[in-house]
Design a protein around this motif. Structure first.
Motif, PDB file in Angstrom:
ATOM      1  N   ASP A  15     -19.245 -18.367  -6.567  1.00  0.00           N
ATOM      2  CA  ASP A  15     -17.959 -18.723  -7.168  1.00  0.00           C
ATOM      3  C   ASP A  15     -16.880 -17.888  -6.725  1.00  0.00           C
ATOM      4  N   HIS A  16     -17.006 -16.493  -6.533  1.00  0.00           N
ATOM      5  CA  HIS A  16     -15.784 -15.600  -6.328  1.00  0.00           C
ATOM      6  C   HIS A  16     -15.729 -15.248  -4.799  1.00  0.00           C
ATOM      7  N   ALA A  17     -16.891 -15.089  -4.071  1.00  0.00           N
ATOM      8  CA  ALA A  17     -17.011 -14.507  -2.710  1.00  0.00           C
ATOM      9  C   ALA A  17     -16.174 -15.182  -1.777  1.00  0.00           C
ATOM     10  N   GLY A  18     -16.428 -16.659  -1.726  1.00  0.00           N
ATOM     11  CA  GLY A  18     -15.692 -17.621  -0.738  1.00  0.00           C
ATOM     12  C   GLY A  18     -14.110 -17.455  -1.043  1.00  0.00           C
ATOM     13  N   ARG A  19     -13.578 -17.551  -2.312  1.00  0.00           N
ATOM     14  CA  ARG A  19     -12.364 -17.423  -2.611  1.00  0.00           C
ATOM     15  C   ARG A  19     -11.611 -16.276  -2.182  1.00  0.00           C
ATOM     16  N   LEU A  20     -12.323 -15.068  -2.182  1.00  0.00           N
ATOM     17  CA  LEU A  20     -11.733 -13.876  -1.833  1.00  0.00           C
ATOM     18  C   LEU A  20     -11.654 -13.994  -0.324  1.00  0.00           C
ATOM     19  N   ALA A  21     -12.934 -14.228   0.288  1.00  0.00           N
ATOM     20  CA  ALA A  21     -12.660 -14.310   1.902  1.00  0.00           C
ATOM     21  C   ALA A  21     -11.729 -15.314   2.375  1.00  0.00           C
ATOM     22  N   ALA A  22     -11.256 -16.347   1.682  1.00  0.00           N
ATOM     23  CA  ALA A  22     -10.309 -17.200   2.387  1.00  0.00           C
ATOM     24  C   ALA A  22      -9.024 -16.484   2.048  1.00  0.00           C
ATOM     25  N   SER A  23      -8.810 -15.841   0.894  1.00  0.00           N
ATOM     26  CA  SER A  23      -7.416 -15.409   0.760  1.00  0.00           C
ATOM     27  C   SER A  23      -7.340 -13.901   1.645  1.00  0.00           C
ATOM     28  N   LEU A  24      -8.376 -13.253   2.028  1.00  0.00           N
ATOM     29  CA  LEU A  24      -8.108 -12.285   2.988  1.00  0.00           C
ATOM     30  C   LEU A  24      -8.080 -12.588   4.479  1.00  0.00           C
ATOM     31  N   VAL A  25      -8.744 -13.655   4.860  1.00  0.00           N
ATOM     32  CA  VAL A  25      -8.511 -14.190   6.058  1.00  0.00           C
ATOM     33  C   VAL A  25      -7.118 -14.618   6.216  1.00  0.00           C
ATOM     34  N   HIS A  26      -6.583 -15.146   5.391  1.00  0.00           N
ATOM     35  CA  HIS A  26      -5.143 -15.916   5.317  1.00  0.00           C
ATOM     36  C   HIS A  26      -4.244 -14.741   5.450  1.00  0.00           C
ATOM     37  N   LEU A  27      -4.541 -13.601   4.569  1.00  0.00           N
ATOM     38  CA  LEU A  27      -3.636 -12.566   4.571  1.00  0.00           C
ATOM     39  C   LEU A  27      -3.609 -11.541   5.751  1.00  0.00           C
ATOM     40  N   VAL A  28      -5.065 -11.140   6.105  1.00  0.00           N
ATOM     41  CA  VAL A  28      -5.241 -10.115   7.043  1.00  0.00           C
ATOM     42  C   VAL A  28      -4.888 -10.755   8.573  1.00  0.00           C
ATOM     43  N   GLY A  29      -5.339 -12.122   8.753  1.00  0.00           N
ATOM     44  CA  GLY A  29      -5.143 -12.585   9.736  1.00  0.00           C
ATOM     45  C   GLY A  29      -6.422 -12.301  10.853  1.00  0.00           C
ATOM     46  N   ASP A  30      -7.248 -11.981  10.181  1.00  0.00           N
ATOM     47  CA  ASP A  30      -8.512 -11.396  11.220  1.00  0.00           C
ATOM     48  C   ASP A  30     -10.045 -11.916  10.487  1.00  0.00           C
ATOM     49  N   PHE A  31     -10.192 -12.988  11.022  1.00  0.00           N
ATOM     50  CA  PHE A  31     -11.597 -13.539  10.229  1.00  0.00           C
ATOM     51  C   PHE A  31     -12.771 -12.217  10.303  1.00  0.00           C
ATOM     52  N   GLY A  32     -12.905 -11.512  11.337  1.00  0.00           N
ATOM     53  CA  GLY A  32     -14.215 -10.774  11.302  1.00  0.00           C
ATOM     54  C   GLY A  32     -13.873  -9.564  10.083  1.00  0.00           C
ATOM     55  N   ALA A  33     -12.654  -9.108  10.518  1.00  0.00           N
ATOM     56  CA  ALA A  33     -12.362  -8.011   9.243  1.00  0.00           C
ATOM     57  C   ALA A  33     -12.461  -8.385   7.913  1.00  0.00           C
ATOM     58  N   ALA A  34     -11.876  -9.630   7.472  1.00  0.00           N
ATOM     59  CA  ALA A  34     -12.027 -10.230   6.257  1.00  0.00           C
ATOM     60  C   ALA A  34     -13.537 -10.302   5.879  1.00  0.00           C
TER      61      ALA A  34
END
Length: 398
Positions: A15-34
């Motif tokens: 429920d929560h990992a995918g939401r956090l990943a999506a937010s971090l990718v959007h914010l950090v702008g780096d898929f691998g780092a997120a």
């Protein structure tokens, strides 16, 4: 906080990992780092939560760990560090963020095995060890697939976005194919160490449900979700206590989840009302014919045959023709079905179900010798332990 069960842990992480990943990718702008940050947070959760219990705000817990790990690991990259330091709480993904994540993980530039591994890791929150156990491969193999996929996303500049309207159809089909293959592997494994993998089937249903939530007007998404739910509704009766396959005619239908079957039927009817039929909707309709029949003898074989004809028109394949031949057996008899199967022998020479189907038809027609030879060929071509056990039983009976 109480001690959680494995099922509870899996649900919360999903429920929560995918939401956090999506937010971090959007914010950090780096898929691998997120992805690395979320993976670290999930690993920490699976270490602490079984002992300490699931926190009241698991999303806040995961966010805090991800942010702390990010600040520790990315200090050399001032751009990322500043963004992470300013990351607000609560992290609220935009409505399409997880959809962007799914399309990125299932990009056609990535090999199919990498698409599946990356989707399970990033969207579902599974660890490398969990994915390796599910597919019975080494952790290093899974890790290499994920690492290569992230590098490909970075090097090729694969965009983190929803495809444009003119490419959306093909890209949705790619995502559905990944989920479909994942479910098939869970439903009946291709390897030789397990008959089925319930965890993979559950992850496939989760992904199909998520996609349907994000794309509620796509009828093929609803069709795939209905197909998965119809199959899973019969799961309790598919295997016996020894994990051997129970053929459909002999399954105890009182053990099927009839409420789930009815709900899947309603979902399928809503999709069909859009009058945009597709392969997943038609496959679901075929399974619904089986699932809704009170007894094996009540199966509507003429309707199933019509649905297979429609499926062949939309998505012709030798395997679908083989499945149609099985339905033809109950409409026109075994001789007509055998003629259809024999016409596929060149196309499906290495497919065990062609030979297993031939064996049943030859047995119906009184050719015990030919049936035995076909079953022996099928046995040589399959690794699944439950299928091998069933074929051995048939050979012992002849």
């Amino acid at each position: 906080m109480s001690r959680p069960t494995y099922a509870e842990l899996a649900r919360v992480v999903r429920d929560h990992a995918g939401r956090l990943a999506a937010s971090l990718v959007h914010l950090v702008g780096d898929f691998g780092a997120a992805e690395d940050l979320v993976a670290d947070a999930v690993e920490a959760a699976l270490t602490h939560w079984p002992v300490e219990g699931i926190p009241d705000r698991p999303d806040a817990w995961l966010y805090t760990v991800a942010r702390r790990r990010g600040l520790d690991q990315l200090r050399r990259d001032n751009r990322h560090r500043q963004k992470l330091a300013l990351l607000p709480w609560p992290v609220e993904p935009r409505p399409d963020d997880r959809l962007r994540l799914v399309f990125t993980c299932c990009h056609p530039a990535l090999p199919r095995s990498a698409q599946i591994a990356l989707t399970l890791r990033v969207v579902c929150g599974l660890t490398t060890a969990q994915i390796a156990r599910a597919f019975l491969v080494s952790e290093s193999t899974v890790g290499q697939r994920i690492t290569r996929a992230k590098r490909k996303i970075s090097d090729a500049g694969i965009p983190y976005r929803i495809p444009s309207a003119d490419e959306l159809g093909d890209r949705v089909a790619e995502v559905l194919a990944v989920i479909y293959l994942l479910f098939n592997e869970g439903y009946l494994s291709t390897g030789d160490q397990q008959a089925h993998a319930r965890d993979l089937a559950e992850e496939a249903e989760f992904l199909a449900t998520l996609l349907h939530t994000l794309m509620p007007t796509e009828p093929e998404v609803a069709g795939l979700l209905a197909l998965i739910r119809l199959h899973r509704a019969r799961a309790a009766a598919r295997f016996d206590d020894r994990d051997d396959i129970v053929p459909l005619p002999r399954q105890d239908r009182s053990r099927w989840d009839h409420d789930a079957i009815a709900a899947a039927g309603r979902l399928l009817a809503r999709a069909a009302a859009q009058k945009r039929p597709g392969p997943y909707q038609l496959q679901a309709a075929i399974v619904a014919c089986h699932a809704e029949a009170p007894r094996w003898e009540d199966t509507d074989w003429p309707q199933i045959l019509v649905l297979y004809d429609m499926l062949l028109h939309l998505a012709p394949s030798p395997v679908t023709r083989l499945h149609r031949a099985v339905a033809l057996r109950y409409v026109a008899g075994p001789a007509a079905a055998l003629a259809e199967v024999d016409a596929l022998r060149d196309d499906l020479a290495g497919y065990h179900l062609l030979h297993a189907t031939r064996a049943e038809l030859l047995r119906d027609l009184g050719d015990a010798t030919g049936a035995r030879a076909a079953d022996e060929r099928a046995l040589a071509l399959t690794a699944n332990p439950a299928e091998r056990s069933l074929l051995r039983q048939r050979l012992d009976w002849t």
